[in-house]
Design a protein around this motif. Structure first.
Motif, PDB file in Angstrom:
ATOM      1  N   MET A 162       0.819  -1.208   0.000  1.00 17.93           N
ATOM      2  CA  MET A 162       0.000   0.000   0.000  1.00 17.93           C
ATOM      3  C   MET A 162       0.854   1.260   0.000  1.00 17.93           C
ATOM      4  N   ALA A 163       1.951   1.256   0.766  1.00 17.94           N
ATOM      5  CA  ALA A 163       2.826   2.430   0.816  1.00 17.94           C
ATOM      6  C   ALA A 163       3.491   2.664  -0.536  1.00 17.94           C
ATOM      7  N   ALA A 164       3.936   1.592  -1.183  1.00 13.95           N
ATOM      8  CA  ALA A 164       4.559   1.733  -2.500  1.00 13.95           C
ATOM      9  C   ALA A 164       3.549   2.235  -3.526  1.00 13.95           C
ATOM     10  N   ALA A 165       2.313   1.722  -3.467  1.00 17.91           N
ATOM     11  CA  ALA A 165       1.278   2.173  -4.401  1.00 17.91           C
ATOM     12  C   ALA A 165       0.938   3.639  -4.169  1.00 17.91           C
ATOM     13  N   ALA A 166       0.877   4.059  -2.902  1.00 18.44           N
ATOM     14  CA  ALA A 166       0.585   5.458  -2.591  1.00 18.44           C
ATOM     15  C   ALA A 166       1.690   6.380  -3.088  1.00 18.44           C
ATOM     16  N   ALA A 167       2.927   5.878  -3.106  1.00 14.27           N
ATOM     17  CA  ALA A 167       4.050   6.686  -3.589  1.00 14.27           C
ATOM     18  C   ALA A 167       4.058   6.813  -5.105  1.00 14.27           C
ATOM     19  N   GLY A 168       3.363   5.897  -5.805  1.00 14.64           N
ATOM     20  CA  GLY A 168       3.290   5.993  -7.261  1.00 14.64           C
ATOM     21  C   GLY A 168       3.760   4.764  -8.005  1.00 14.64           C
ATOM     22  N   ALA A 169       3.951   3.643  -7.304  1.00 16.71           N
ATOM     23  CA  ALA A 169       4.370   2.404  -7.965  1.00 16.71           C
ATOM     24  C   ALA A 169       3.147   1.593  -8.364  1.00 16.71           C
ATOM     25  N   SER A 170       3.194   1.005  -9.550  1.00 19.25           N
ATOM     26  CA  SER A 170       2.140   0.097  -9.986  1.00 19.25           C
ATOM     27  C   SER A 170       2.782  -0.990 -10.832  1.00 19.25           C
ATOM     28  N   ARG A 171       2.126  -2.146 -10.890  1.00 20.17           N
ATOM     29  CA  ARG A 171       2.784  -3.284 -11.526  1.00 20.17           C
ATOM     30  C   ARG A 171       1.782  -4.255 -12.127  1.00 20.17           C
ATOM     31  N   THR A 172       2.301  -5.112 -13.011  1.00 15.76           N
ATOM     32  CA  THR A 172       1.592  -6.308 -13.450  1.00 15.76           C
ATOM     33  C   THR A 172       2.326  -7.506 -12.860  1.00 15.76           C
ATOM     34  N   PHE A 173       1.809  -8.701 -13.116  1.00 16.81           N
ATOM     35  CA  PHE A 173       2.360  -9.888 -12.476  1.00 16.81           C
ATOM     36  C   PHE A 173       2.766 -10.923 -13.518  1.00 16.81           C
ATOM     37  N   GLN A 174       3.868 -11.603 -13.230  1.00 13.26           N
ATOM     38  CA  GLN A 174       4.322 -12.677 -14.114  1.00 13.26           C
ATOM     39  C   GLN A 174       3.256 -13.766 -14.204  1.00 13.26           C
ATOM     40  N   ASN A 175       2.715 -14.161 -13.056  1.00 11.26           N
ATOM     41  CA  ASN A 175       1.567 -15.065 -13.012  1.00 11.26           C
ATOM     42  C   ASN A 175       0.323 -14.209 -12.823  1.00 11.26           C
ATOM     43  N   LEU A 176      -0.592 -14.292 -13.757  1.00  7.09           N
ATOM     44  CA  LEU A 176      -1.748 -13.402 -13.779  1.00  7.09           C
ATOM     45  C   LEU A 176      -2.479 -13.379 -12.440  1.00  7.09           C
TER      46      LEU A 176
ATOM     47  N   ARG B 258      -5.303  -1.925 -15.631  1.00  4.89           N
ATOM     48  CA  ARG B 258      -5.486  -1.734 -14.186  1.00  4.89           C
ATOM     49  C   ARG B 258      -4.349  -0.908 -13.600  1.00  4.89           C
ATOM     50  N   ALA B 259      -3.128  -1.256 -13.988  1.00  4.93           N
ATOM     51  CA  ALA B 259      -1.967  -0.543 -13.452  1.00  4.93           C
ATOM     52  C   ALA B 259      -1.988   0.927 -13.863  1.00  4.93           C
ATOM     53  N   LEU B 260      -2.391   1.210 -15.100  1.00  2.00           N
ATOM     54  CA  LEU B 260      -2.455   2.599 -15.567  1.00  2.00           C
ATOM     55  C   LEU B 260      -3.554   3.377 -14.860  1.00  2.00           C
ATOM     56  N   ALA B 261      -4.618   2.697 -14.430  1.00  2.00           N
ATOM     57  CA  ALA B 261      -5.734   3.372 -13.761  1.00  2.00           C
ATOM     58  C   ALA B 261      -5.318   3.997 -12.437  1.00  2.00           C
ATOM     59  N   THR B 262      -4.210   3.540 -11.861  1.00  2.00           N
ATOM     60  CA  THR B 262      -3.744   4.098 -10.586  1.00  2.00           C
ATOM     61  C   THR B 262      -2.940   5.383 -10.771  1.00  2.00           C
ATOM     62  N   CYS B 263      -2.755   5.833 -12.033  1.00  2.00           N
ATOM     63  CA  CYS B 263      -1.932   7.016 -12.348  1.00  2.00           C
ATOM     64  C   CYS B 263      -0.525   6.874 -11.756  1.00  2.00           C
ATOM     65  N   PRO B 264       0.221   5.852 -12.171  1.00  2.00           N
ATOM     66  CA  PRO B 264       1.525   5.594 -11.533  1.00  2.00           C
ATOM     67  C   PRO B 264       2.609   6.552 -12.014  1.00  2.00           C
ATOM     68  N   ARG B 265       3.674   6.673 -11.224  1.00  2.00           N
ATOM     69  CA  ARG B 265       4.897   7.336 -11.659  1.00  2.00           C
ATOM     70  C   ARG B 265       5.890   6.319 -12.201  1.00  2.00           C
ATOM     71  N   ILE B 266       5.875   5.106 -11.628  1.00  7.16           N
ATOM     72  CA  ILE B 266       6.727   4.036 -12.132  1.00  7.16           C
ATOM     73  C   ILE B 266       5.844   2.824 -12.411  1.00  7.16           C
ATOM     74  N   LEU B 267       5.881   2.344 -13.639  1.00  4.97           N
ATOM     75  CA  LEU B 267       5.080   1.195 -14.062  1.00  4.97           C
ATOM     76  C   LEU B 267       6.014   0.013 -14.276  1.00  4.97           C
ATOM     77  N   MET B 268       5.765  -1.073 -13.539  1.00  3.34           N
ATOM     78  CA  MET B 268       6.620  -2.254 -13.628  1.00  3.34           C
ATOM     79  C   MET B 268       5.846  -3.383 -14.296  1.00  3.34           C
ATOM     80  N   LEU B 269       6.357  -3.833 -15.433  1.00  2.00           N
ATOM     81  CA  LEU B 269       5.697  -4.866 -16.228  1.00  2.00           C
ATOM     82  C   LEU B 269       6.536  -6.137 -16.151  1.00  2.00           C
TER      83      LEU B 269
END
Length: 638
Positions: free
Chosen positions: A464-478, A534-545
């Protein structure tokens, strides 16, 4: 074959009409079904309806076996009874019941909901057992095993007779039904369903699993308290023994048999558990009911045997359970002595044979006959949301290290990613790539080192803290939210609900025409694109795919490259991309970081990395092989 019929109305409208007709029928029923006993059963059914709607919040939506609900029901009943004895008027007595159940329910939820499965069930069972002991032992307050007797107070100077109180309970049930329906279909309800499917993704996307778990449990506890207050006003007498093991099983049977995640299921379950104990006293009616259930349970396994196949466990087990119940109905002298065993058999048959309950089976049957007009979708607006302008790099790590026992998964890893830059992260399997993303996103806590996201330093080990700071991600396993539609999966990730913007994101990832489809109905490739949406919907600063092209077809990979390139061009988002496809890395990445054995062994442009001897050796173990084999693809085997 019959063609489906379109009644010309929306499903939601049809549901409202059917619910209104049902409650009008229930309100009229006492005029044709006479007698105090019948009226008592109808009132109890309305009370159980409120109670099971609350239980469904945890058992259905959270997917947790909550054995404390009967105890919270008892606490609410005693809270109301003691308030009435103290002279509280009707509405304040009910409010007292709600509060006395809500407070211990919320207190129990915070530690217990950090547990899962059997541990959660045992914690709630302990609470239930302790509650009954306390109610029995506190004789100076509760009168112990002798019980409490009260008289129902007037409702704003109106003395409610049994029929009037039944109508009042119907109004309460109707109101709670509507309120629960609105709550659980709002973003809060979407979040509760999402965390049931994937708590990790729920936290990683900033939705928050624990707070929504506590909210669902507290809502259910408040409804248990309300139902308890209505219950004691209906019967006028309380005894701790009435809220023990048997009631726990009956309530679980009601939710499962009626249908989870459905207010209709809670109502049908309430009708079943209200009438079932009374059917046990009438051998003929009980035998007829069990015979019908046994006949229905045997249809599926008999069909399987006719096709010369062995029935599955899900087919055979309910049939065996119902057959055993049928034998009991014919050969046991006193059926009521076996009531606990019969309830357990019915619960087992319902869990295995009716996973969606009566409501789910009826809904499927209706949908085979009727086709309702779909709800209109919002007009798609916008595209890729741009984050607020913040100071600092989207991502900067310094000397990150993570140990798992004696294994160094990540070793003093440092990197900086600029706004609008795509950095590829490659390396052999087991080199620490996904572990690095897990550290940045807060799934793991680093042993040493620091993480900076958009100028802030989120608490280590907190999704939650990382997401609040602007991190968002996808997962290797869906990690899809199977219970939600594609559109709802985007909406639940937004910081502020914006349905047109959510449709715009679906259009961006190429899923606009599948907005109404549940994630369980989407293809593997579509789910990959939906995770990016989904990850883009959080308005991230860093997107990890994390390996977004894994398992994709060639056309989908081409489409993926176009999507990531459009993100790179239109939004100032830093992108960290783990990928094994050489063409994806070469075409998209400004720089490529190579890991081996947890360490960063090279960092540079794709062309520089191709020629780096340390990279060639890490992948191939021989420096004389061409670096183009660095990243293998199915089309270009090394």
């Amino acid at each position: 074959m019959f063609s489906s019929i379109n009644p010309g109305v929306k499903e939601k409208t049809a549901e409202h009409i059917l619910r209104l007709v049902l409650f009008l029928f229930l309100a009229f029923l006492p005029s044709v079904w006479h007698g105090q006993y019948a009226l008592g059963l109808l009132t109890l059914m309305a009370v159980y309806g409120v109670l099971l709607i609350g239980l469904d919040a945890t058992v259905g939506y959270l997917g947790q076996v909550n054995l404390a609900h009967a105890a919270l029901f008892a606490i609410g009943a005693y809270g109301t009874a003691l308030s009435i004895k103290a002279g509280a008027p009707f509405p304040f007595a009910l409010l007292a019941g709600i509060i006395t159940a809500f407070i211990p329910g919320a207190a129990l939820a915070i530690p217990s909901l950090r547990l899962e499965g059997p541990q959660f069930a045992l914690s709630t069972l302990s609470f239930a057992s302790l509650t009954i002991v306390v109610l029995n032992q506190c004789e100076s307050i509760t009168n112990g095993a002798l019980g409490l007797t009260i008289e129902r107070p007037s409702f704003f100077s109106i003395k409610l007779d049994p029929t009037g109180f039944y109508w009042f309970c119907l109004v309460v049930l109707y109101s709670i039904w509507l309120a629960s329906d609105q709550l659980l279909k709002s973003r809060i309800g979407m979040a509760i369903e999402a965390l049931h499917d994937s708590p990790t993704a729920t936290d990683a996307l900033g939705i928050g699993s624990l707070r929504h778990k506590v909210l669902a449990f507290a809502w259910g506890s408040a409804l248990a308290g309300l139902a308890g207050g209505l219950h004691v006003m209906n019967f006028g007498y309380l005894q701790p023994a009435a809220f023990g093991y048997e009631l726990m099983v009956v309530l679980l049977l009601g939710v499962v048999f009626g249908g989870r995640r459905s207010q209709w299921g809670a109502f049908l379950g309430a009708a079943v558990v209200t009438m079932l104990p009374n059917l046990l006293s009438n051998r003929f009616l009980f035998s007829a009911l069990v015979s019908t259930g046994c006949l229905l349970a045997f249809i599926s396994p008999v069909k399987t045997l006719i096709s010369r196949r062995m029935p599955s466990f899900n087919e055979a087990a309910p049939a065996c359970a119902m057959l055993f119940a049928l034998l009991l109905s014919f050969f046991v002298p006193n059926i009521e002595e076996w009531r606990k065993g019969i309830f357990a058999l019915f619960l087992f048959a319902a869990v295995v044979g009716l996973p969606d309950g009566i409501a789910g089976a009826l809904t499927a049957a209706v949908n085979n006959v009727l086709v309702f007009n779909p709800e209109p979708l919002p007009e798609a607006k916008g595209s890729i949301p741009s984050p607020k302008v913040l100071t600092g790099y989207p991502l900067r790590t310094s000397h990150l290290t993570k140990f798992f026992g004696g294994v160094t998964a990540v070793d003093t890893f440092s990197i900086e990613i600029k706004p609008g830059e795509v950095v590829g992260l490659v390396g052999p399997n087991g080199s620490g790539k996904t572990t690095l993303i897990n550290l940045v996103s807060g799934l793991y806590s680093p042993d040493t080192g620091s993480i900076e996201i958009a100028g802030s330093h989120p608490r280590h080990g907190s999704l939650m803290a990382a997401a609040a700071a602007g991190a968002s991600r996808t997962f290797q396993n869906l990690q899809p939210f199977y219970s939600l539609t594609a559109l709802d999966s985007i909406i639940v990730c937004q910081k502020k609900v914006d349905r047109p913007a959510a449709m715009g994101l679906l259009r961006t990832v190429g899923l606009e025409d599948k907005a109404r489809k549940r994630c369980s109905e989407l293809s593997f490739g579509d789910l990959r694109f939906l995770e990016i949406g989904r990850a883009l919907a959080t308005c991230p600063r860093i997107l990890m795919l994390d390996e977004p092209a894994a398992g994709m077809s060639k056309p989908d990979i081409t489409r993926l490259i176009g999507l990531i390139d459009s993100i790179k061009q239109t939004a100032s988002i830093g992108i960290l991309l783990i990928e094994h496809h050489q063409d994806v890395i070469t075409e998209l990445c400004n720089r490529v970081a190579v890991m081996n054995g947890g360490s960063l062994i090279a960092l540079g442009t794709p062309e520089e990395i191709r020629k780096n001897p340390r990279v060639i050796e890490a992948y191939l173990g021989a420096e004389d092989l061409h670096a183009s084999c660095m990243i293998k693809t199915e089309e270009e085997p090394c």
